[in-house]
Enzyme design. Sequence first.
Site, PDB file in Angstrom:
ATOM      1  N   GLU A 271       0.839  -1.217   0.000  1.00  0.00           N
ATOM      2  CA  GLU A 271       0.000   0.000   0.000  1.00  0.00           C
ATOM      3  C   GLU A 271       0.868   1.258   0.000  1.00  0.00           C
ATOM      4  O   GLU A 271       0.523   2.258  -0.639  1.00  0.00           O
ATOM      5  CB  GLU A 271      -0.954   0.004   1.193  1.00  0.00           C
ATOM      6  CG  GLU A 271      -1.885  -1.209   1.287  1.00  0.00           C
ATOM      7  CD  GLU A 271      -2.656  -1.478   0.007  1.00  0.00           C
ATOM      8  OE1 GLU A 271      -2.927  -0.523  -0.749  1.00  0.00           O
ATOM      9  OE2 GLU A 271      -2.981  -2.653  -0.253  1.00  0.00           O
ATOM     10  N   ASP A 352       3.712  -4.308  -5.804  1.00  0.00           N
ATOM     11  CA  ASP A 352       4.299  -5.556  -5.291  1.00  0.00           C
ATOM     12  C   ASP A 352       5.820  -5.456  -5.279  1.00  0.00           C
ATOM     13  O   ASP A 352       6.472  -5.834  -4.298  1.00  0.00           O
ATOM     14  CB  ASP A 352       3.887  -6.746  -6.176  1.00  0.00           C
ATOM     15  CG  ASP A 352       2.496  -7.259  -5.837  1.00  0.00           C
ATOM     16  OD1 ASP A 352       1.928  -6.806  -4.824  1.00  0.00           O
ATOM     17  OD2 ASP A 352       1.993  -8.121  -6.585  1.00  0.00           O
TER      18      ASP A 352
HETATM   19 ZN   LIG Z   1      -2.680  -2.655  -4.549  1.00  0.00          ZN
END
Ligand SMILES: [Zn+2]
Length: 412
Positions: A271, A352
């Site tokens: 996030e 990621d």
């Molecule tokens: Zn995401």
Amino acid sequence: MLTLAGLGVALVVAALVLVPWQRPPAPRADQLAALRDLPTGQVEHARQFRSALRPGGWAALGVGLLVALALGLTPLGSRLVELAGRPFGGHWIAQAILGGLAVVLVADLVTLPFAAWRHSVLTRYGLATNGWGGWAVDLLKSYAVSAVIGAVALLGFYTVIRLAPRWWWAFGAAGAATLVVLLSFVLPVLVEPVFNRFSPMEPSPLRSQLMELAERDGVPVRDVLVADASRRTRAVNAYVSGLGPTRRVVVYDNLLREATPAEVTAVVAHELGHARDRDVSVGTLTGALGAAAAVVALYLIGSWPPLLRLAGVDSAAEPRAFPLLLALVTVAGLVFTPVQSLMSRRIEARADAHALALTGDPVAFESMQRRLSAVNLSDPDPPRWEYLYSASHPSTVERIAAARAYARKVGR
Ligand SMILES: [Zn+2]
């Protein structure tokens, strides 16, 4: 047409520059290796669940489209708008707001049985925790929120048309773009609290670790908020929303309950990647350009005489033509879904990669992916066509393969 071309070029340039295209998924062989390492029973269970959801999902899309076309490309919709305005002597404001909302409501109501069916599947598989009462309350709340936003947008749109009958498409485009930006700011503070309670994360070693992580990442985060998602779902998730002063990192209470601290850290690091790369701003900018282009396109296509004849109206600018515009928007939404999904997948893959680099912990990242897939019953390797059409995130096996590629690269 020049304006539309200009907006189209701006949209394409923004997407080319801001979306990390140079991030292709991990090789298929690595994905299949990751798939083999997942428990067979878990994969089968998730696939059964997804198969149970699929018919209702596609039927809802199909029926929604058919009804939108039936209302927009026949005089049915314009009659409905007239009917809704009749108690008010057919005043344009009544037609614009009540007529517009009535058309949207009809389109929503015909897909309601599919939404109910979806909830029954979620309940059967133990993912939904809210029961039918909670489900109905959520539904009514979302209708109410849509009605408020819809009424403001409809009133604004048809006021602009009355004030500037020749240039409404230009002011309308600017207004639509402004509305998108405004919604990005206010949704987290005005709309999200309608559905969930958010509380600052309780002081704990994990919380200090997460705040330290954010600081190390150079992302100013005032707080990590916890959403009481467990009131309606068992699913685990986290997200960032808002812009500037309303930006927040939100984790589901389920996540804190179910996942290990290292896994929560991996999720929050993902996030933070969104926050650092300003992905909400990117989404808002492309959304605003798309909304402006849509208004100009609606003006051009909606003024095409054969379409106006089908809808039984004289001009795209009258409230009675709203069902025609909605039909065009529905078709455009279906057409552009795969493009939006592709952009979203690339942006998610970048978040990621950021999480892996920030935590340096591919093992926790992989176990977090396994947990997300197991708890949320997501197919780790979904059917290709479905993935290409609507997957907003890389698949579980792609994400695990990416984590392993990172581990190989740094020698862990
Ligand atoms: Zn995401």
